[in-house]
Write a protein that holds these residues in place. Structure first.
Motif, PDB file in Angstrom:
ATOM      1  N   PRO A 131      -8.988   1.243  -1.148  1.00 30.87           N
ATOM      2  CA  PRO A 131      -7.840   1.044  -0.260  1.00 30.87           C
ATOM      3  C   PRO A 131      -7.059  -0.234  -0.532  1.00 30.87           C
ATOM      4  O   PRO A 131      -5.893  -0.329  -0.146  1.00 30.87           O
ATOM      5  CB  PRO A 131      -8.480   1.015   1.139  1.00 30.87           C
ATOM      6  CG  PRO A 131      -9.913   0.668   0.904  1.00 30.87           C
ATOM      7  CD  PRO A 131     -10.260   1.274  -0.412  1.00 30.87           C
ATOM      8  N   ARG A 167      -6.589  -1.493  -3.689  1.00 34.57           N
ATOM      9  CA  ARG A 167      -6.188  -1.588  -5.093  1.00 34.57           C
ATOM     10  C   ARG A 167      -4.743  -2.096  -5.166  1.00 34.57           C
ATOM     11  O   ARG A 167      -3.876  -1.694  -4.385  1.00 34.57           O
ATOM     12  CB  ARG A 167      -6.312  -0.232  -5.786  1.00 34.57           C
ATOM     13  CG  ARG A 167      -5.343   0.829  -5.333  1.00 34.57           C
ATOM     14  CD  ARG A 167      -5.684   2.194  -5.940  1.00 34.57           C
ATOM     15  NE  ARG A 167      -4.685   3.206  -5.636  1.00 34.57           N
ATOM     16  CZ  ARG A 167      -4.544   3.826  -4.479  1.00 34.57           C
ATOM     17  NH1 ARG A 167      -5.376   3.529  -3.485  1.00 34.57           N
ATOM     18  NH2 ARG A 167      -3.593   4.719  -4.291  1.00 34.57           N
ATOM     19  N   ARG A 169      -5.354  -3.956   8.336  1.00 32.58           N
ATOM     20  CA  ARG A 169      -5.649  -3.133   7.164  1.00 32.58           C
ATOM     21  C   ARG A 169      -6.652  -3.832   6.241  1.00 32.58           C
ATOM     22  O   ARG A 169      -7.565  -3.184   5.701  1.00 32.58           O
ATOM     23  CB  ARG A 169      -4.359  -2.831   6.400  1.00 32.58           C
ATOM     24  CG  ARG A 169      -3.458  -1.829   7.090  1.00 32.58           C
ATOM     25  CD  ARG A 169      -2.074  -1.784   6.466  1.00 32.58           C
ATOM     26  NE  ARG A 169      -1.221  -0.798   7.105  1.00 32.58           N
ATOM     27  CZ  ARG A 169      -0.948   0.407   6.613  1.00 32.58           C
ATOM     28  NH1 ARG A 169      -1.471   0.778   5.449  1.00 32.58           N
ATOM     29  NH2 ARG A 169      -0.163   1.233   7.260  1.00 32.58           N
ATOM     30  N   ASP A 223       0.744   3.891  -3.013  1.00 32.24           N
ATOM     31  CA  ASP A 223       0.297   5.258  -2.709  1.00 32.24           C
ATOM     32  C   ASP A 223       1.342   6.307  -3.090  1.00 32.24           C
ATOM     33  O   ASP A 223       0.986   7.432  -3.479  1.00 32.24           O
ATOM     34  CB  ASP A 223      -0.036   5.383  -1.220  1.00 32.24           C
ATOM     35  CG  ASP A 223      -1.312   4.643  -0.838  1.00 32.24           C
ATOM     36  OD1 ASP A 223      -2.072   4.275  -1.756  1.00 32.24           O
ATOM     37  OD2 ASP A 223      -1.518   4.418   0.368  1.00 32.24           O
ATOM     38  N   THR A 224       2.620   5.963  -2.993  1.00 33.11           N
ATOM     39  CA  THR A 224       3.672   6.919  -3.332  1.00 33.11           C
ATOM     40  C   THR A 224       4.031   6.897  -4.814  1.00 33.11           C
ATOM     41  O   THR A 224       4.855   7.697  -5.266  1.00 33.11           O
ATOM     42  CB  THR A 224       4.948   6.635  -2.514  1.00 33.11           C
ATOM     43  OG1 THR A 224       5.416   5.309  -2.813  1.00 33.11           O
ATOM     44  CG2 THR A 224       4.679   6.775  -1.024  1.00 33.11           C
ATOM     45  N   GLN A 278       0.819  -1.206   0.000  1.00 31.73           N
ATOM     46  CA  GLN A 278       0.000   0.000   0.000  1.00 31.73           C
ATOM     47  C   GLN A 278       0.855   1.258   0.000  1.00 31.73           C
ATOM     48  O   GLN A 278       0.560   2.222  -0.713  1.00 31.73           O
ATOM     49  CB  GLN A 278      -0.942  -0.006   1.207  1.00 31.73           C
ATOM     50  CG  GLN A 278      -2.091  -0.993   1.088  1.00 31.73           C
ATOM     51  CD  GLN A 278      -3.009  -0.934   2.281  1.00 31.73           C
ATOM     52  OE1 GLN A 278      -2.572  -0.758   3.414  1.00 31.73           O
ATOM     53  NE2 GLN A 278      -4.308  -1.079   2.050  1.00 31.73           N
ATOM     54  N   ARG A 279       1.915   1.252   0.797  1.00 28.30           N
ATOM     55  CA  ARG A 279       2.795   2.418   0.841  1.00 28.30           C
ATOM     56  C   ARG A 279       3.414   2.680  -0.533  1.00 28.30           C
ATOM     57  O   ARG A 279       3.435   3.825  -1.016  1.00 28.30           O
ATOM     58  CB  ARG A 279       3.894   2.204   1.878  1.00 28.30           C
ATOM     59  CG  ARG A 279       4.812   3.405   2.074  1.00 28.30           C
ATOM     60  CD  ARG A 279       6.091   3.044   2.810  1.00 28.30           C
ATOM     61  NE  ARG A 279       6.947   2.167   2.014  1.00 28.30           N
ATOM     62  CZ  ARG A 279       7.719   2.586   1.006  1.00 28.30           C
ATOM     63  NH1 ARG A 279       7.729   3.865   0.649  1.00 28.30           N
ATOM     64  NH2 ARG A 279       8.483   1.738   0.345  1.00 28.30           N
TER      65      ARG A 279
END
Length: 414
Positions: free
Chosen positions: A53, A55, A202, A12-13, A8-9
């Motif tokens: 959230p 994806r 999560r 997202d970045t 996820q990190r």
């Protein structure tokens, strides 16, 4: 293993695209699953969702849950090639959160006791546990970051312990069982497997739309009650060691840790659980048992044969015992925040003739309370052994936070 939080990190970045994340899981399945046998079937190519959230998160689905894109065979030749028209509710919850369903994971027949051919990724000569064999093994082998399983006796927590992954059996009905093959409507509970406790939290938070299930930045120091479950018999040396190591680590990290005796009615509920489970199984599997008796898996068929004449009065008494035990257990949580106990008798048994013993799980499934497995140590043969953290009904966030506390304490212990 693949960390859902780290994926996820990176997504997202912009460090990793969602499509690339899903593609990596498909590549890992192709590279590893021939040796492990965690999947019944899987996609060849799959595009990630554009939003949500989850994806870019590839998810495996235990093959007793309906999926429109894949067959649902329930580990039985009776349903070979069966194609549902719709997804189970939990599958849709994942899709609505942006997850990518990459395939179906192996299950024992109707989530009962006949083993699958799936191997333990840590030691191929041992079982991965069951009945959610493929889901636990696929996460442990680093094929996927998240998988769904179910627990009626101990089918989430036990394989998580054997495979060295985090898992949660949430509070009863936090995750719906609509579209999941029923074994026992009083007990069946959908659960999640992931690399670590944060990853499990999560996944559950995203599925349910409950932000309170995400781990807080600072975890309060819990009060632990150590429960030996003497009524379930003595554990193996490796199980006893896992509980001792986890309790010592929590104590060293500053938690209040004390031994706790459970009320007698709770022990009686442990004895009542099989009555509830098998009485309901006869109703849930009535068509298969009557119309396809010879095609039933042999251990399941023998168990149904053995329990066929259980009278309704015995079932009613077992339900009454369970109700009284739930009330008594609720009072226990006035003394401590969470319980810490065994996830399994010990390390995964050798061979594939058994998926292991659920005697340390079945009470908590009947109580409907949230349980989280935390890997505690690695026994001889490179075999993981876990412990479970248990909170009162509905306190899933507290169970997850306390499990993360134990996980962190173990990571810094000598």
């Amino acid at each position: 293993m693949i960390s859902l939080a780290e994926l996820q990190r990176r997504i997202d970045t912009g460090e990793l695209s969602a499509d690339a994340a899903v593609a990596r899981s498909l590549d890992a399945i192709r590279a590893k699953d021939e040796a492990i046998g965690a999947f019944v079937c899987h996609a060849d190519h799959l595009r990630a969702a554009n939003a949500g959230p989850l994806r870019g998160i590839a998810v495996g689905i235990k093959d007793i849950m309906d999926t429109a894109e894949f067959p649902t065979e329930m580990g039985s030749p009776i349903y070979r090639g069966f194609r549902p028209r719709a997804d189970a509710a939990v599958v849709m919850m994942l899709k609505q959160a942006g997850a990518s369903i990459v395939g179906k994971t192996t299950t024992t027949a109707f989530a009962s006791i006949d083993p699958t051919p799936t191997l333990n990724p840590h030691n191929h000569g041992h079982t991965p546990g069951g009945s959610s064999s493929g889901s636990a093994a696929a996460v442990a082998a680093g094929m996927i970051p998240l998988a769904l399983g179910t627990q009626t006796g101990g089918s989430v927590i036990r394989p998580a312990s054997f495979c060295g992954v985090a898992a949660i059996k949430p509070s009863y009905r936090l995750l719906l069982t609509v579209g999941v093959k029923c074994y026992s409507w009083t007990l069946d509970t959908v659960g999640l497997f992931a690399a670590g406790v944060d990853d499990v939290a999560r996944g559950l938070s995203a599925m349910t739309g409950r932000p309170e299930l995400r781990l807080p930045a600072t975890i309060q120091t819990p009060r632990f009650g150590i429960v030996a479950q003497d009524f379930a018999g003595a554990p193996e040396a490796s199980g006893e060691q896992a509980l001792r190591i986890a309790a010592r680590a929590a104590d060293k990290a500053g938690a209040s840790v004390r031994a706790l005796d459970l009320p007698q009615i709770v022990a009686e509920a442990w004895s009542a659980q099989p009555v509830v489970q098998e009485f309901e199984a006869h109703r849930a599997l009535a068509w298969e048992y009557r119309e396809h008796y010879d095609a039933m898996a042999p251990l399941l068929r023998a168990k149904l044969d053995e329990t066929r004449d259980t009278p309704p009065a015995a079932y009613d008494a077992a339900i009454e015992t369970a109700n009284r035990a739930r009330q008594a257990l609720e009072q226990v949580f006035n003394e401590v925040d969470v319980l810490l106990t065994l996830s399994a008798p010990g390390a995964a048994p050798e061979g594939l003739g058994s998926t292991g013993d659920a005697r340390y799980n079945r009470l908590w499934t009947l109580m409907g309370v949230p349980c989280v497995n935390v890997p505690a140590f690695v026994a001889e043969g490179n075999l993981p052994v876990g412990v479970q953290v248990i909170a009162r009904y509905g306190a899933d966030a507290k169970a997850l936070a306390a499990a993360r506390f134990v996980e962190q304490a173990l990571s810094t212990a000598d």
